[in-house]
Design a protein around this motif. Structure first.
Motif, PDB file in Angstrom:
ATOM      1  N   PHE A  63       0.845  -1.193   0.044  1.00 54.58           N
ATOM      2  CA  PHE A  63       0.164   0.035  -0.111  1.00 54.58           C
ATOM      3  C   PHE A  63       0.948   1.171   0.057  1.00 54.58           C
ATOM      4  N   LEU A  64       0.712   2.167  -1.146  1.00 56.03           N
ATOM      5  CA  LEU A  64       1.614   3.170  -1.210  1.00 56.03           C
ATOM      6  C   LEU A  64       0.730   4.505  -0.897  1.00 56.03           C
ATOM      7  N   ASN A  65      -0.395   4.247  -0.891  1.00 60.77           N
ATOM      8  CA  ASN A  65      -1.432   5.351  -0.422  1.00 60.77           C
ATOM      9  C   ASN A  65      -2.193   4.939   0.772  1.00 60.77           C
ATOM     10  N   GLN A  66      -2.710   6.183   1.536  1.00 56.04           N
ATOM     11  CA  GLN A  66      -3.492   5.794   2.670  1.00 56.04           C
ATOM     12  C   GLN A  66      -4.650   5.294   2.609  1.00 56.04           C
ATOM     13  N   THR A  67      -5.299   4.356   3.203  1.00 49.17           N
ATOM     14  CA  THR A  67      -6.588   3.718   2.932  1.00 49.17           C
ATOM     15  C   THR A  67      -7.076   2.988   4.147  1.00 49.17           C
ATOM     16  N   THR A  68      -7.982   2.070   4.125  1.00 47.74           N
ATOM     17  CA  THR A  68      -8.466   1.239   5.535  1.00 47.74           C
ATOM     18  C   THR A  68      -7.119   0.409   6.137  1.00 47.74           C
ATOM     19  N   GLY A  69      -7.006   0.748   7.421  1.00 47.05           N
ATOM     20  CA  GLY A  69      -6.134   0.125   8.314  1.00 47.05           C
ATOM     21  C   GLY A  69      -4.878   0.960   8.129  1.00 47.05           C
ATOM     22  N   ASN A  70      -3.926   0.497   8.966  1.00 44.10           N
ATOM     23  CA  ASN A  70      -2.578   1.509   8.926  1.00 44.10           C
ATOM     24  C   ASN A  70      -1.498   0.633   8.203  1.00 44.10           C
ATOM     25  N   PHE A  71      -1.317   0.568   6.720  1.00 45.39           N
ATOM     26  CA  PHE A  71      -0.577  -0.286   6.127  1.00 45.39           C
ATOM     27  C   PHE A  71       0.334   0.320   5.192  1.00 45.39           C
ATOM     28  N   ILE A  72       0.366   1.485   5.190  1.00 46.29           N
ATOM     29  CA  ILE A  72       0.958   2.411   4.277  1.00 46.29           C
ATOM     30  C   ILE A  72       2.630   2.378   4.263  1.00 46.29           C
ATOM     31  N   ILE A  73       3.451   1.782   3.148  1.00 46.50           N
ATOM     32  CA  ILE A  73       4.881   1.909   3.468  1.00 46.50           C
ATOM     33  C   ILE A  73       5.473   3.202   3.035  1.00 46.50           C
ATOM     34  N   ASP A  74       6.676   3.082   3.679  1.00 47.36           N
ATOM     35  CA  ASP A  74       7.551   4.358   3.373  1.00 47.36           C
ATOM     36  C   ASP A  74       8.053   4.072   2.024  1.00 47.36           C
TER      37      ASP A  74
END
Ligand code: DOR
Ligand code: ZN
Length: 354
Positions: A98-109
């Motif tokens: 995940f490279l954009n914000q969405t459901t859950g806290n899953f975004i990567i640097d």
């Protein structure tokens, strides 16, 4: 009546472990079968993210007992679990980032993208949630590493244009679109409110028209079935996502009756495309009455969340029979197999092929 191969959906969120009040493997796979899907691949953004082989195995153990159709899995990464990749490469179909914000806290640097790409095995695709300009970075890394990349749920003209350009340069990139990005626009959000909120967001009619016109560059349709309860959707901070497994095929058959695409396109987008990208082979077929009309009523759906962004729409095309490995599993709204009938699909030598 038409007979099609059992459809494959490479992108569903079945919420186990941790959020089974939204969906579980029983209700999720029932929704899949009722919608004509006989194999689905489940995403890793669970409450406890599927970023460790041990957690993946626990999830698979639960799934094995519950599934009515075949289910495979994608692995997840936040950039801190590269040593797990070797352990799961025979168990999963792809790595979801995940490279954009969405459901859950899953975004990567974004800085860790190259490092993750380098560590992931060449044989398995990397699936990215990458919107707008983030696609540029993904295409660059895909070109440099030559690793198979699948861009999930392309929703805008600009994004698809970038992918078409990359494809024409011979970069190993594929993409999918969701039914909601084909059949809804930002105009619908006014009426649907939070029930029309998902990531990526709905776009303009010009974006939707561009995707339809360039469907030949799209490799698969993915439902992005993302159930949330109605009370969650009505809350002050509604989560993103919509259910879609039971409406996808009928939306497409309706569009087919309007001359927007052909049955051959449906088979390419909902079977051949995902089968090829993810390496799934399954002995399954569905029989549908392509002319029967029905009206979408959330309360009548199999998904646990019992609503649809297409509520009230009259669609053409009703699933009559579903066969998996020559067994009739569904007939006229009734399930003829029990939870546990489905196979866990995995990539390695132990692949449960028919
Ligand atoms: O709308 C969405 N919902 N987009 C995602 O990327 C995740 C999904 C979910 O898990 O609910
Ligand atoms: Zn998704």
């Amino acid at each position: 009546m038409i007979t099609l191969p059992g459809l494959i959906d490479s992108h569903v969120h079945f919420r186990t472990p941790g959020q089974t009040h939204k969906e579980n493997f029983i209700t999720g796979t029932k929704a899949a079968i009722a919608g004509g899907f006989t194999a689905v691949i489940d995403m890793p953004n669970n409450k406890i993210p599927i970023t460790k082989s041990q957690i993946l195995n626990e999830k698979m153990k639960i799934a094995k007992k519950q599934i009515l159709c075949d289910v495979g899995f994608h692995f997840g990464s936040l950039g801190d679990n590269l040593s797990e990749f070797d352990r799961v490469k025979k168990e999963v179909f792809g790595l979801k980032l995940f490279l954009n914000q969405t459901t859950g806290n899953f975004i990567i640097d974004k800085k860790s993208l190259l490092k993750i790409y380098d560590a992931w095995p060449k044989s398995l695709p990397i699936l990215v949630h990458a919107e707008e300009n983030v696609i540029d970075l993904v295409i660059k890394v895909c070109r440099e590493t030559k690793k198979k990349t699948h861009v999930c749920h392309v929703s805008s003209k600009e994004e698809l244009q970038k992918i078409i350009k990359a494809k024409k340069k011979g970069i190993k990139i594929t993409c999918g679109v969701t039914p909601h990005h084909l059949f809804l626009t930002e105009e619908d959000v006014r009426k649907l409110k939070s029930y029309g909120m998902m990531k990526p967001t709905l776009k303009t009619k010009a974006d939707v028209d561009f995707i339809w016109k360039n469907l030949k560059y799209v490799d698969c349709i993915e439902s992005d079935h993302a159930p949330h309860t109605t009370s969650e959707k009505r809350s002050n901070q509604p989560p993103f996502g919509v259910p879609n497994l039971e409406t996808t095929l009928s939306l497409l058959l309706t569009a087919c009756s309007e001359g927007k695409l052909s049955i051959k396109d449906i088979v390419r987008l909902c079977h051949d495309g995902p089968a090829k990208i993810f390496g799934i082979s399954q002995n399954a077929k569905i029989i549908a009455d392509e002319n029967e009309e029905w009206t979408v009523r959330g309360s009548e759906l199999q998904t646990k969340c019992k609503w649809s962004p297409f509520e009230g729409r009259t669609l053409k095309g009703k699933i009559k029979k579903v066969y998996i490995r020559n067994k009739l599993v569904f007939e006229n709204g009734k399930f003829l197999v029990k939870p546990g009938f489905g196979h866990l699909q995995r990539k390695g030598p132990t692949l449960n092929r028919a």
